[in-house]
Each structure stands twice: as structure tokens, then as C-alpha cells.
Design an enzyme around this catalytic site. Structure first.
Site, mmCIF file in Angstrom:
data_model
loop_
_atom_site.group_PDB
_atom_site.id
_atom_site.type_symbol
_atom_site.label_atom_id
_atom_site.label_comp_id
_atom_site.label_asym_id
_atom_site.label_seq_id
_atom_site.Cartn_x
_atom_site.Cartn_y
_atom_site.Cartn_z
ATOM 1 C CD1 TRP A 245 -12.503 63.382 -9.091
ATOM 2 C CD2 TRP A 245 -12.313 62.999 -6.900
ATOM 3 N NE1 TRP A 245 -11.235 63.766 -8.707
ATOM 4 C CE2 TRP A 245 -11.093 63.539 -7.369
ATOM 5 C CE3 TRP A 245 -12.419 62.692 -5.545
ATOM 6 C CZ2 TRP A 245 -9.990 63.779 -6.528
ATOM 7 C CZ3 TRP A 245 -11.331 62.916 -4.708
ATOM 8 C CH2 TRP A 245 -10.147 63.457 -5.198
ATOM 9 C CG HIS A 246 -14.269 60.568 -3.071
ATOM 10 N ND1 HIS A 246 -15.070 61.638 -3.410
ATOM 11 C CD2 HIS A 246 -13.429 61.025 -2.111
ATOM 12 C CE1 HIS A 246 -14.726 62.686 -2.674
ATOM 13 N NE2 HIS A 246 -13.732 62.345 -1.887
ATOM 14 N N GLY A 247 -14.147 57.057 -6.208
ATOM 15 C CA GLY A 247 -13.851 55.662 -6.485
ATOM 16 C C GLY A 247 -14.884 55.017 -7.379
ATOM 17 C CG PHE B 48 -9.979 58.194 -3.422
ATOM 18 C CD1 PHE B 48 -10.575 56.968 -3.627
ATOM 19 C CD2 PHE B 48 -10.004 58.754 -2.164
ATOM 20 C CE1 PHE B 48 -11.185 56.296 -2.579
ATOM 21 C CE2 PHE B 48 -10.636 58.104 -1.111
ATOM 22 C CZ PHE B 48 -11.213 56.873 -1.308
#
Length: 472
Positions: free
Chosen positions: A324-326, A472
Site C-alpha cells: 500500500w505504501h508504494g 503514497f
């Protein structure tokens, strides 16, 4: 438009002034906040406001159709449609290039020469946050945790409320929509506390994160080879930077919302004082960790199907949380490390039954130290631009690499002092609320602290750095 800009200061002053006009009325106030939230978002790229409208309309419509659907299968089909649209848009913009690049590598390894056309996709700011806003609403309606809201204006404001729009906290409809039912205005106490939080958040971001810590982390993570002192100093600097940057944004968001009479949930509760990794995730990025718990970990089975299934569920949740962060495998490894930490912690607790030993101060401090070191090791993969860079830093931290000194002596001392101060403050505050501590502090001390932070913000100007979580 960022909180740490003069443009935002002017924007917010105008928002506050018109919002509190006595003749505007509650509906007019909400409409004003909705329009200004769109303006706030469009300041980055007005084209992408269409995606915000799409998410808003899809989930508003899907939720109402789910309630009216005559069968469970029809409800499920509508939910799946909402999930496909939301995650499909998020996946295209955030992971399109990532998927194509990895597909090309896999085919190349199989002997197939495949050169995909460059998509040149620009990631819309805040898409991961507002997508989770709207998706959680539809999921809650499907799970019958809440009823559909009657006002589309309120729902649109919930999705786009500008303090939390681009980097959280990730809002649930149950946290925000009830606040839209009754009129709200700025109060003297709300303005005083909200502006104080805004100053605190800006101090964390602009002074500590950007001016003091970021150059140290950039210097170390930009070096090809680093020794132990540099590697640890750079990693500790990034640990402080990302906390001050992200917690600083959340503090600003909460403060701005308070000035308008709204309450946003806490997103950080002194995470570096956590005694164990499970406690860390009850204190760090709380709105994301609880979202993943409620909509991923628990639906997967949580801890209800035995130890092995619990470990699998934990690892899957943290791997997805990392992604989800990247769109990078380094983020996946970061999530995987935290999954391994959580599993290892459960194994240790199983092997050491009884909790009396945890009450001992020495045991708590030892567990907190292990937690902090583990978190710092994981931060290496979060910060590194590649696995090569990450392993170079880890080799330095382990004392297995020796390179020329990267940092000046002052940087070592400064980072050590800030790290010690952050850990000491968070440990002292781990069971307290900031509001309670501030209320008990004499007003001259509060005024001096606030004035010092304002002066530092005005005088200590560094390069213009966006908040880390904007990517993000």
C-alpha cells in the site's frame, strides 16, 4: 498546497473567515468546506479531481443500492463492483508501471524479449487515502455496521475534507458523518488548541524533519559504502525524520480540523515507546493499521483458526500494508519484516507463558529497545531506493562494511541527542494524553514553548520538501 506554505496560511485564513460568517447557515458552511476542499486538492492538479468525484459517486451509489438489494448475492455483487472500481483505479495509477516493469523482467528471464510502452502514469496525490475513505463506507454498509447517510453533501465532504484528504488520517464514516448532523463553528478553545497543534506539527515537519534530520539521512542513503557510525546515524535520522514528518502532518490535520469545529482521530500515540511490535502498530499510523485489521486481517480469519492460520493472516496483512505504501519490492520487504516481527512476538509469548515478567521496568525497557531497533532495521528498506542500497546500509550497521566518513562530527552528536530526546519524551508520554499534559502546564511555560517553535519555524528554513506520505 501544503500546510508548510504561505499559500496555505492565506487559504486557511480565508476559509476560517467565511466559514464563521453568522448568516452562512450550517448547510452553507458545509458547502463552503466542500468547495474549498476541492480547491485545496485542485491546487496540485485540477484534472485529478475527477477521480475524487468518481470515488464519491461510485460508493455513494453502491451503498444505497446494497441496502435496497433483494438478495445477499446481489448485495455481494454490488460490493464487488465497488471494490473493483476503487482498487482498479488505485491499481492503475499506483501500480501500473510497477506491474509492467516486473512482467517485462519475468518474461526476459524466460527468454522472451518484451518491451512495454511507457505509460508515464502520474500518481494522483492522496489517492490511497481517499480511496480507503470511500471503500470503508461501502464495506460498513455491506457488513451492516452502519446505515446509509441521508445527505450526499455530507458524504462528499467526508470524502474530501481537506485537512485529511491527501495524507490522512484515514477516516471512517462513523467518525466523521455524525459530526455533520449539527452546526459547528470555531470556538475560542478550539482555535487556541487547533492553532497550537498546527504550530507543533509544522515545527516537527519544517524544523526537525526537513532542516535537521533529512540532510543526514539523505547523505547516508546516497553514499555507496558506509561504516557503522554513518549507517546507524543515517538510519536513526530517518527514523526521526519519518516520525516528525508524518506525525507532524497528522498533528497539523487534527489542528486545522479543530479550528473548524471538527474532530479527527489520533494517528500516532508515541510509537517509539512501544513495548513489542503489536503495540507499535497500535501507536503508529493508527488509522491504516486499524483499517487493515478490520477490513483485511479479521475477514481473512484473524486469530480464530489456529496458530498457523494466524501467522499466515498476519504476514499477508503486513505484506499488503507494505505494498500500500508504494509500488516497490522494498516496501513489500518492509511489510514482510513487520509481519515476521509480529509472528516472532507471538511465538515468544507462547514460549514464555504468564505476563508477570512484563511488568518489570527492566523487562519493559529491554522489550522497548528491541522493538525500536527492529523498527529501525525495517526503516532501511522503507527509505532505500533499491535493495543494493538497503543491503549496503545493513552491512554498515552490522559492522561488515567500512567506508570513508560521510557525515561531519556534529551530525553524529545532533542525531544522537535528538534520538535520545524523542525516546525519552515518548517513553514519558506513553500512558498520557498530550492535551492533559498541556492543560497542567503553567501558561508561561506553554507560551514560551509555542513562541520558541514559531520563531524556529520562521528562521530555520530549509529546502521545500513535500510531506513524505504525499507519495503514497
Amino acid at each position: 498546497m501544503q500546510f508548510n506554505s504561505y499559500v496555505f496560511a492565506g487559504f486557511f485564513a480565508i476559509v476560517l473567515a467565511i466559514y464563521n460568517l453568522p448568516w452562512l447557515g450550517w448547510r452553507g458552511q458545509k458547502l463552503w468546506l466542500l468547495v474549498t476542499s476541492y480547491v485545496f486538492y485542485a491546487a496540485w492538479d485540477p484534472v485529478f479531481i475527477v477521480l475524487v468525484w468518481l470515488s464519491t459517486l461510485v460508493d455513494w451509489t453502491a451503498a444505497r443500492l446494497i441496502v435496497r438489494a433483494p438478495s445477499r448475492s446481489r448485495k455481494r455483487a454490488l460490493l464487488i463492483g465497488s471494490v473493483i472500481v476503487n482498487l482498479g483505479v488505485l491499481g492503475y495509477f499506483k501500480y501500473g508501471n510497477f506491474v509492467l516493469a516486473n512482467l517485462a523482467r519475468a518474461l526476459h528471464a524466460a527468454g522472451i524479449d518484451y518491451q512495454p510502452a511507457a505509460l508515464d502514469i502520474v500518481l494522483p496525490i492522496g489517492i490511497s487515502f481517499y480511496t480507503f475513505h470511500t471503500l470503508s463506507y461501502t464495506l460498513d454498509i455491506y457488513l451492516e455496521r452502519t446505515a446509509p447517510w441521508d445527505s450526499f453533501l455530507d458524504f462528499a465532504l467526508y470524502v474530501t475534507f481537506f485537512p485529511a484528504l491527501v495524507a490522512g488520517p484515514i477516516l471512517r464514516s462513523s467518525q466523521f458523518l455524525p459530526q455533520c448532523a449539527a452546526p459547528r463553528r470555531s470556538t475560542a478553545r478550539g482555535l487556541a488548541w487547533g492553532l497550537s497543534l498546527l504550530v507543533l506539527g509544522l515545527f516537527e515537519k519544517t524544523v526537525l524533519a526537513d532542516v535537521v534530520l533529512a540532510p543526514v539521512a539523505d547523505g547516508v542513503f546516497g553514499a555507496p559504502v558506509v561504516g557503522a557510525a554513518d549507517a546507524w546515524t543515517g538510519t536513526l535520522a530517518f527514523a526521526g525524520q519519518i516520525f516528525c514528518d508524518f506525525a507532524g502532518y497528522s498533528t497539523c490535520a487534527i489542528g486545522v480540523a479543530l479550528c473548524l469545529g471538527f474532530s479527527l482521530p489520533d494517528n500516532f500515540r508515541f510509537p517509539y515507546a512501544a513495548v513489542g511490535f503489536s503495540e507499535f502498530w497500535t501507536r503508529w499510523h493508527i488509522s491504516l493499521s486499524t483499517w487493515l485489521r478490520d477490513y483485511l486481517y479479521i475477514p481473512l480469519g484473524g486469530n480464530r483458526a489456529g496458530a498457523v492460520r494466524t501467522y499466515v493472516n498476519l504476514m499477508l496483512t503486513m505484506l499488503i500494508g507494505g505494498l500500500w505504501h508504494g509500488a516497490s519490492w522494498t516496501f513489500v520487504v518492509w511489510g514482510g519484516l513487520h509481519g515476521a516481527y509480529l509472528i516472532g512476538e507471538r511465538v515468544v509469548r507462547w514460549a514464555l507463558p504468564g505476563g508477570a515478567w512484563r511488568a518489570r521496568p527492566a523487562a519493559q525497557l529491554g522489550a522497548a529497545a528491541v522493538t525500536f531497533v527492529g523498527v529501525c532495521v525495517a526503516w532501511v528498506f522503507f527509505r532505500a531506493a533499491s535493495f543494493h542500497q538497503a543491503f549496503a546500509i545493513l552491512e554498515g550497521m552490522a559492522g561488515a562494511a567500512h567506508g570513508p566518513r560521510v557525515l561531519p562530527v556534529l551530525s553524529y552528536r545532533l542525531v544522537a541527542a535528538i534520538t535520545a530526546a524523542v525516546l525519552a519524551i515518548q517513553w514519558a508520554m506513553r500512558a498520557r494524553r498530550l492535551e492533559d499534559v498541556v492543560d497542567r502546564t503553567p501558561w508561561p511555560v506553554r507560551s514560551l514553548a509555542l513562541g520558541t517553535m514559531i520563531v524556529a519555524i520562521l528562521l530555520m528554513q530549509g529546502p521545500d520538501r513535500a510531506f513524505i506520505y504525499f507519495q503514497f
